[in-house]
Design a protein around this motif. Structure first.
Motif, PDB file in Angstrom:
ATOM      1  N   UNK A  25       0.852  -1.183   0.000  1.00 37.35           N
ATOM      2  CA  UNK A  25       0.000   0.000   0.000  1.00 37.35           C
ATOM      3  C   UNK A  25       0.890   1.236   0.000  1.00 37.35           C
ATOM      4  N   UNK A  26       0.770   2.070  -1.006  1.00 38.10           N
ATOM      5  CA  UNK A  26       1.621   3.250  -1.135  1.00 38.10           C
ATOM      6  C   UNK A  26       1.073   4.490  -0.466  1.00 38.10           C
ATOM      7  N   UNK A  27       0.096   4.324   0.436  1.00 33.39           N
ATOM      8  CA  UNK A  27      -0.528   5.462   1.106  1.00 33.39           C
ATOM      9  C   UNK A  27      -0.391   5.294   2.610  1.00 33.39           C
ATOM     10  N   UNK A  28      -0.031   6.367   3.295  1.00 33.05           N
ATOM     11  CA  UNK A  28       0.027   6.387   4.756  1.00 33.05           C
ATOM     12  C   UNK A  28      -1.234   7.078   5.253  1.00 33.05           C
ATOM     13  N   UNK A  29      -1.925   6.447   6.184  1.00 31.63           N
ATOM     14  CA  UNK A  29      -3.134   7.020   6.756  1.00 31.63           C
ATOM     15  C   UNK A  29      -2.903   7.298   8.228  1.00 31.63           C
ATOM     16  N   UNK A  40       0.808  10.195   0.290  1.00 34.56           N
ATOM     17  CA  UNK A  40       1.506   9.203  -0.528  1.00 34.56           C
ATOM     18  C   UNK A  40       2.831   8.864   0.119  1.00 34.56           C
ATOM     19  N   UNK A  41       3.122   7.596   0.201  1.00 32.41           N
ATOM     20  CA  UNK A  41       4.385   7.122   0.748  1.00 32.41           C
ATOM     21  C   UNK A  41       5.472   7.117  -0.318  1.00 32.41           C
ATOM     22  N   UNK A  42       5.106   6.723  -1.527  1.00 30.22           N
ATOM     23  CA  UNK A  42       6.020   6.670  -2.667  1.00 30.22           C
ATOM     24  C   UNK A  42       5.279   7.159  -3.900  1.00 30.22           C
TER      25      UNK A  42
END
Length: 146
Positions: A25-29, A40-42
């Protein structure tokens, strides 16, 4: 470094076996009192591509040798067709083995299951241009794309 390419003798995957999923998962919540914040993480998340092929005995040996020797046990990346766009027969993507291909037989039929990491499309989508709209090229007249 030279570009490795999947041997042309390897058959295309069975269409019903094609499967893509994000590698992570490329998203940090983050939860805050005011609500959920997502970032967005990457910029790009690689995909896991799995498929099944039905090679002959000789093609299976070529596939295993390609993994073991040419790709150094699956460490090196290689180019192969981008099966996400079946109508574009010239589009390549960059893959890496996630594990050694598993294989088995039933009567005289071989089946090999591949699990690959799809890193990126090999060719770009949008041509790069200068301020006048002319396409940018390399020294060998190859068009530059994103």
């Amino acid at each position: 470094m030279f570009d490795l390419v999947m041997p042309s003798s390897i058959p295309c995957p069975e269409w019903d076996s094609l499967n893509w999923s994000p590698a992570f998962d490329g998203v940090v919540r983050s939860q805050f009192p005011a609500g959920m914040k997502t970032r967005r993480l990457v910029t790009a998340v690689p995909e896991i591509f799995s498929c099944a092929i039905y090679p002959t005995a000789a093609q299976l040996q070529v596939l295993l040798d390609f993994h073991d020797y040419t790709c150094a046990g699956g460490v090196l990346r290689f180019n192969w067709w981008d099966f996400r766009k079946p109508n574009d027969t010239t589009r390549l993507a960059e893959y890496q083995f996630q594990g050694r291909p598993t294989h088995g037989t039933w009567a005289d039929i071989y089946r090999a299951d591949l699990k690959l990491v799809l890193h990126r499309n090999f060719t770009g989508t949008f041509p790069l241009t200068d301020e006048l709209g002319a396409q940018l090229e390399t020294d060998t007249d190859e068009g530059l794309t994103t």
